[in-house]
Design an enzyme around this catalytic site. Structure first.
Site, PDB file in Angstrom:
ATOM      1  N   GLY A  31       1.253  -1.599  -5.156  1.00 45.21           N
ATOM      2  CA  GLY A  31       0.399  -2.382  -4.262  1.00 45.21           C
ATOM      3  C   GLY A  31      -1.085  -2.253  -4.585  1.00 45.21           C
ATOM      4  O   GLY A  31      -1.499  -2.219  -5.747  1.00 45.21           O
ATOM      5  N   VAL A  32      -1.877  -2.153  -3.548  1.00 51.32           N
ATOM      6  CA  VAL A  32      -3.328  -2.095  -3.724  1.00 51.32           C
ATOM      7  C   VAL A  32      -3.724  -0.780  -4.425  1.00 51.32           C
ATOM      8  O   VAL A  32      -4.669  -0.755  -5.232  1.00 51.32           O
ATOM      9  CB  VAL A  32      -4.038  -2.311  -2.372  1.00 51.32           C
ATOM     10  CG1 VAL A  32      -3.865  -1.175  -1.420  1.00 51.32           C
ATOM     11  CG2 VAL A  32      -5.508  -2.624  -2.557  1.00 51.32           C
ATOM     12  N   ASP A  33      -3.000   0.275  -4.166  1.00 51.56           N
ATOM     13  CA  ASP A  33      -3.244   1.571  -4.813  1.00 51.56           C
ATOM     14  C   ASP A  33      -3.099   1.438  -6.335  1.00 51.56           C
ATOM     15  O   ASP A  33      -3.969   1.875  -7.115  1.00 51.56           O
ATOM     16  CB  ASP A  33      -2.213   2.567  -4.251  1.00 51.56           C
ATOM     17  CG  ASP A  33      -2.525   4.023  -4.530  1.00 51.56           C
ATOM     18  OD1 ASP A  33      -3.638   4.314  -5.006  1.00 51.56           O
ATOM     19  OD2 ASP A  33      -1.651   4.873  -4.254  1.00 51.56           O
ATOM     20  N   SER A 119      -1.149  -0.395   5.432  1.00 54.41           N
ATOM     21  CA  SER A 119       0.244  -0.245   5.921  1.00 54.41           C
ATOM     22  C   SER A 119       1.013  -1.559   6.015  1.00 54.41           C
ATOM     23  O   SER A 119       2.180  -1.545   6.417  1.00 54.41           O
ATOM     24  CB  SER A 119       0.305   0.464   7.285  1.00 54.41           C
ATOM     25  OG  SER A 119       0.000   1.836   7.149  1.00 54.41           O
ATOM     26  N   GLY A 121       2.017  -3.546   3.645  1.00 58.48           N
ATOM     27  CA  GLY A 121       2.836  -3.861   2.476  1.00 58.48           C
ATOM     28  C   GLY A 121       4.056  -2.955   2.436  1.00 58.48           C
ATOM     29  O   GLY A 121       4.945  -3.055   3.281  1.00 58.48           O
ATOM     30  N   TYR A 123       4.513  -0.066   3.388  1.00 57.62           N
ATOM     31  CA  TYR A 123       4.730   0.739   4.588  1.00 57.62           C
ATOM     32  C   TYR A 123       5.234  -0.068   5.776  1.00 57.62           C
ATOM     33  O   TYR A 123       5.417   0.476   6.874  1.00 57.62           O
ATOM     34  CB  TYR A 123       3.480   1.553   4.936  1.00 57.62           C
ATOM     35  CG  TYR A 123       3.304   2.790   4.058  1.00 57.62           C
ATOM     36  CD1 TYR A 123       4.236   3.115   3.075  1.00 57.62           C
ATOM     37  CD2 TYR A 123       2.209   3.643   4.210  1.00 57.62           C
ATOM     38  CE1 TYR A 123       4.092   4.243   2.268  1.00 57.62           C
ATOM     39  CE2 TYR A 123       2.053   4.782   3.409  1.00 57.62           C
ATOM     40  CZ  TYR A 123       2.999   5.071   2.442  1.00 57.62           C
ATOM     41  OH  TYR A 123       2.852   6.194   1.662  1.00 57.62           O
TER      42      TYR A 123
HETATM   43  N1  AR6 Z   1      -6.318  -6.414  -3.062  1.00 57.37           N
HETATM   44  C1  AR6 Z   1      -6.166  -6.526  -1.710  1.00 57.37           C
HETATM   45  N2  AR6 Z   1      -4.984  -6.370  -1.076  1.00 57.37           N
HETATM   46  C2  AR6 Z   1      -3.914  -6.082  -1.825  1.00 57.37           C
HETATM   47  C3  AR6 Z   1      -3.970  -5.955  -3.245  1.00 57.37           C
HETATM   48  C4  AR6 Z   1      -5.243  -6.134  -3.851  1.00 57.37           C
HETATM   49  N3  AR6 Z   1      -5.413  -6.030  -5.181  1.00 57.37           N
HETATM   50  N4  AR6 Z   1      -2.723  -5.665  -3.702  1.00 57.37           N
HETATM   51  C5  AR6 Z   1      -1.898  -5.637  -2.626  1.00 57.37           C
HETATM   52  N5  AR6 Z   1      -2.618  -5.895  -1.493  1.00 57.37           N
HETATM   53  P1  AR6 Z   1       0.365  -1.867   0.089  1.00 57.37           P
HETATM   54  P2  AR6 Z   1       0.746   0.094   2.270  1.00 57.37           P
HETATM   55  C6  AR6 Z   1      -2.167  -5.982  -0.095  1.00 57.37           C
HETATM   56  O1  AR6 Z   1       1.824  -1.880  -0.182  1.00 57.37           O
HETATM   57  O2  AR6 Z   1       1.621  -0.852   3.009  1.00 57.37           O
HETATM   58  C7  AR6 Z   1       1.482   2.143  -2.418  1.00 57.37           C
HETATM   59  O3  AR6 Z   1       2.497   2.342  -3.343  1.00 57.37           O
HETATM   60  C8  AR6 Z   1      -0.702  -6.178   0.184  1.00 57.37           C
HETATM   61  O4  AR6 Z   1      -0.336  -7.545   0.015  1.00 57.37           O
HETATM   62  O5  AR6 Z   1      -0.559  -1.820  -1.071  1.00 57.37           O
HETATM   63  O6  AR6 Z   1      -0.320   0.832   3.029  1.00 57.37           O
HETATM   64  C9  AR6 Z   1       0.805   3.444  -2.006  1.00 57.37           C
HETATM   65  O7  AR6 Z   1       0.741   4.362  -3.066  1.00 57.37           O
HETATM   66  C10 AR6 Z   1      -0.614  -5.747   1.638  1.00 57.37           C
HETATM   67  O8  AR6 Z   1      -1.014  -6.798   2.509  1.00 57.37           O
HETATM   68  O9  AR6 Z   1      -0.045  -0.591   1.028  1.00 57.37           O
HETATM   69  C11 AR6 Z   1       1.670   3.914  -0.880  1.00 57.37           C
HETATM   70  O10 AR6 Z   1       2.796   4.626  -1.361  1.00 57.37           O
HETATM   71  C12 AR6 Z   1      -1.686  -4.638   1.735  1.00 57.37           C
HETATM   72  O11 AR6 Z   1      -2.478  -4.758   0.548  1.00 57.37           O
HETATM   73  C13 AR6 Z   1       2.127   2.636  -0.215  1.00 57.37           C
HETATM   74  O12 AR6 Z   1       2.077   1.634  -1.215  1.00 57.37           O
HETATM   75  C14 AR6 Z   1      -1.119  -3.232   1.807  1.00 57.37           C
HETATM   76  O13 AR6 Z   1       0.043  -3.138   0.990  1.00 57.37           O
HETATM   77  C15 AR6 Z   1       1.187   2.238   0.897  1.00 57.37           C
HETATM   78  O14 AR6 Z   1       1.715   1.126   1.553  1.00 57.37           O
END
Ligand code: AR6
Length: 171
Positions: A31-33, A119, A121, A123
């Site tokens: 994801g964003v991480d 959270s 995505g 989560y």
């Molecule tokens: N820019 C902005 N938003 C984004 C991007 C980006 N480049 N990429 C994804 N998103 P998530 P979580 C959105 O899964 O739910 C990771 O593996 C995405 O569409 O990134 O907090 C971490 O290491 C969604 O709306 O984060 C943790 O293990 C939002 O960002 C876990 O995922 C959050 O999705 C954290 O899960």
């Protein structure tokens, strides 16, 4: 503090600090991480490893900062959102991610901060509720150096959810 929403990629934001929806390991993920570490280069992970070695896993709802490596921002604030639960109300932990990130941004002297939908995505947090909690947390946060808070939403559904909450908040 002004609150704005844009649809886009948080790694491309020209702000003082971007917030990463990390996990407790601080060692990266999807994801964003994943995007932040991929585009920001190895320096961010090196700093995360150092923080992890010194302080252990980052508890849910807390935040730490690193520099931003190759990204346009100056800092990355890493926070750990709660996994959504159908049986337990974890809203206070999601609120804490925003509050603690803004507190850290204030310590850093950041004026502009960009948040993803923490959270919402991997989560599993329902988008409408994630947006409601995010907007309320930022609206109620203590005064700080931060003058602009930008929610950066990656897809149309997330953008629409935040847009609905911001508009109903303004009514
Ligand atoms: N820019 C902005 N938003 C984004 C991007 C980006 N480049 N990429 C994804 N998103 P998530 P979580 C959105 O899964 O739910 C990771 O593996 C995405 O569409 O990134 O907090 C971490 O290491 C969604 O709306 O984060 C943790 O293990 C939002 O960002 C876990 O995922 C959050 O999705 C954290 O899960």
């Amino acid at each position: 503090m002004d609150t704005e929403i844009v649809r886009g990629d948080i790694t491309q934001q020209n702000v003082d600090a971007i917030v990463n929806a990390a996990n407790s390991s601080l060692l990266g993920g999807g994801g964003v991480d994943g995007a932040i570490h991929r585009r920001g280069g190895p320096r961010i992970l090196e700093e995360c490893r150092r923080i992890r070695a010194a302080s252990g896993p980052l508890p849910t709802g807390q935040a730490v900062s690193t520099t931003a490596g190759d990204l346009p921002a100056r800092w990355v604030i890493h926070t750990v959102g709660p996994v959504h639960s159908a049986t337990e109300d974890r809203t206070h932990l999601l609120t804490s991610c925003y509050v603690e990130s803004l507190r850290l941004a204030d310590e850093l002297g950041a004026r502009t901060v960009a948040f993803p939908a923490i959270s919402a995505g991997a989560y599993g947090w329902p988008l409408d509720d994630a947006a409601r909690v995010a907007v309320a947390a930022v609206r109620d946060a203590a005064p700080s150096s931060v003058t602009t808070c930008r929610f950066v939403l990656f897809d149309e559904a997330a953008y629409a959810a935040f847009d609905r909450v911001l508009h109903s908040a303004a009514d």
